[in-house]
Write a protein that holds these residues in place. Structure first.
Motif, PDB file in Angstrom:
ATOM      1  N   ILE A   1       3.650 -13.302   3.260  1.00 48.93           N
ATOM      2  CA  ILE A   1       3.123 -12.026   2.753  1.00 48.93           C
ATOM      3  C   ILE A   1       2.482 -11.225   3.883  1.00 48.93           C
ATOM      4  O   ILE A   1       2.728 -10.026   4.029  1.00 48.93           O
ATOM      5  CB  ILE A   1       2.134 -12.272   1.598  1.00 48.93           C
ATOM      6  N   GLY A   2       1.652 -11.886   4.693  1.00 53.65           N
ATOM      7  CA  GLY A   2       1.006 -11.193   5.808  1.00 53.65           C
ATOM      8  C   GLY A   2       2.006 -10.696   6.833  1.00 53.65           C
ATOM      9  O   GLY A   2       1.896  -9.574   7.335  1.00 53.65           O
TER      10      GLY A   2
ATOM     11  N   ALA B   1      -4.310  -4.526   4.136  1.00 54.17           N
ATOM     12  CA  ALA B   1      -3.840  -5.673   3.357  1.00 54.17           C
ATOM     13  C   ALA B   1      -3.245  -6.743   4.277  1.00 54.17           C
ATOM     14  O   ALA B   1      -3.523  -7.939   4.113  1.00 54.17           O
ATOM     15  CB  ALA B   1      -2.805  -5.229   2.334  1.00 54.17           C
ATOM     16  N   ALA B   2      -2.444  -6.326   5.248  1.00 52.10           N
ATOM     17  CA  ALA B   2      -1.857  -7.280   6.193  1.00 52.10           C
ATOM     18  C   ALA B   2      -2.939  -7.937   7.037  1.00 52.10           C
ATOM     19  O   ALA B   2      -2.873  -9.140   7.331  1.00 52.10           O
ATOM     20  CB  ALA B   2      -0.842  -6.585   7.089  1.00 52.10           C
TER      21      ALA B   2
ATOM     22  N   THR C   1      -3.555 -11.956   6.836  1.00 47.57           N
ATOM     23  CA  THR C   1      -3.376 -12.706   8.084  1.00 47.57           C
ATOM     24  C   THR C   1      -4.670 -13.422   8.477  1.00 47.57           C
ATOM     25  O   THR C   1      -4.631 -14.571   8.928  1.00 47.57           O
ATOM     26  CB  THR C   1      -2.925 -11.759   9.209  1.00 47.57           C
TER      27      THR C   1
ATOM     28  N   LEU D   1       4.046  -7.711   5.342  1.00 45.73           N
ATOM     29  CA  LEU D   1       3.223  -6.498   5.304  1.00 45.73           C
ATOM     30  C   LEU D   1       3.035  -5.906   6.699  1.00 45.73           C
ATOM     31  O   LEU D   1       3.082  -4.685   6.879  1.00 45.73           O
ATOM     32  CB  LEU D   1       1.859  -6.797   4.674  1.00 45.73           C
TER      33      LEU D   1
ATOM     34  N   VAL E   1       6.362  -4.251   7.715  1.00 45.58           N
ATOM     35  CA  VAL E   1       6.530  -2.960   7.025  1.00 45.58           C
ATOM     36  C   VAL E   1       5.609  -1.909   7.626  1.00 45.58           C
ATOM     37  O   VAL E   1       6.017  -0.754   7.842  1.00 45.58           O
ATOM     38  CB  VAL E   1       6.279  -3.132   5.513  1.00 45.58           C
ATOM     39  N   ASP E   2       4.377  -2.283   7.932  1.00 43.18           N
ATOM     40  CA  ASP E   2       3.432  -1.350   8.551  1.00 43.18           C
ATOM     41  C   ASP E   2       3.938  -0.894   9.915  1.00 43.18           C
ATOM     42  O   ASP E   2       3.846   0.284  10.253  1.00 43.18           O
ATOM     43  CB  ASP E   2       2.054  -1.993   8.671  1.00 43.18           C
TER      44      ASP E   2
ATOM     45  N   ILE F   1      -1.698  -0.574   3.766  1.00 42.24           N
ATOM     46  CA  ILE F   1      -0.825  -1.677   4.161  1.00 42.24           C
ATOM     47  C   ILE F   1      -1.406  -2.393   5.369  1.00 42.24           C
ATOM     48  O   ILE F   1      -1.373  -3.625   5.448  1.00 42.24           O
ATOM     49  CB  ILE F   1       0.597  -1.163   4.450  1.00 42.24           C
ATOM     50  N   THR F   2      -1.950  -1.633   6.299  1.00 37.36           N
ATOM     51  CA  THR F   2      -2.556  -2.244   7.486  1.00 37.36           C
ATOM     52  C   THR F   2      -3.722  -3.129   7.102  1.00 37.36           C
ATOM     53  O   THR F   2      -3.849  -4.264   7.590  1.00 37.36           O
ATOM     54  CB  THR F   2      -3.035  -1.151   8.460  1.00 37.36           C
TER      55      THR F   2
END
Length: 109
Positions: free
Chosen positions: A13-14, A87-88, A92, A17, A20-21, A84-85
């Protein structure tokens, strides 16, 4: 064969994300394209390190590098959203804490 664990899911997931970012940063017309390129490369290597043996450095070193790239991307800003940044970055950081067993959660690590 790959064993599906909670730590692997958190890492995927990390990494996704962050990837994608990084792609969104590359598509934006802002001045954060260098950060986007670094973020895409590190996130792709991080994701590959779980499935392909022989990736240079380990997944932990790539996770820390991805965390640093995400912090730089968060403070650098740009035209992309910070959701998104952030959340990642959080996912992480949670993965790094759990994989180093700084916090032990039964059933996860």
């Amino acid at each position: 064969m790959i064993t599906l664990t909670w730590l692997l899911l958190i890492a995927l997931i990390g990494g996704i994300l962050a990837l994608v970012d990084g792609i969104l940063r590359l598509r934006a017309r802002g001045g954060s394209t260098v950060v986007g390129v670094i973020e895409v490369i590190v996130a792709a290597l991080f994701l590959l390190s779980f499935f392909v043996p022989g990736i240079p450095w380990g997944s932990l070193v790539l996770g820390v590098a991805m965390l640093i790239a995400l912090v730089v991307a968060l403070f650098l800003g740009g035209r992309t959203g910070r959701g998104i940044t952030l959340a990642a970055l959080v996912v992480t950081a949670i993965w790094i804490v759990l994989v180093n067993q700084w916090i032990v959660v039964p059933g996860i690590n």
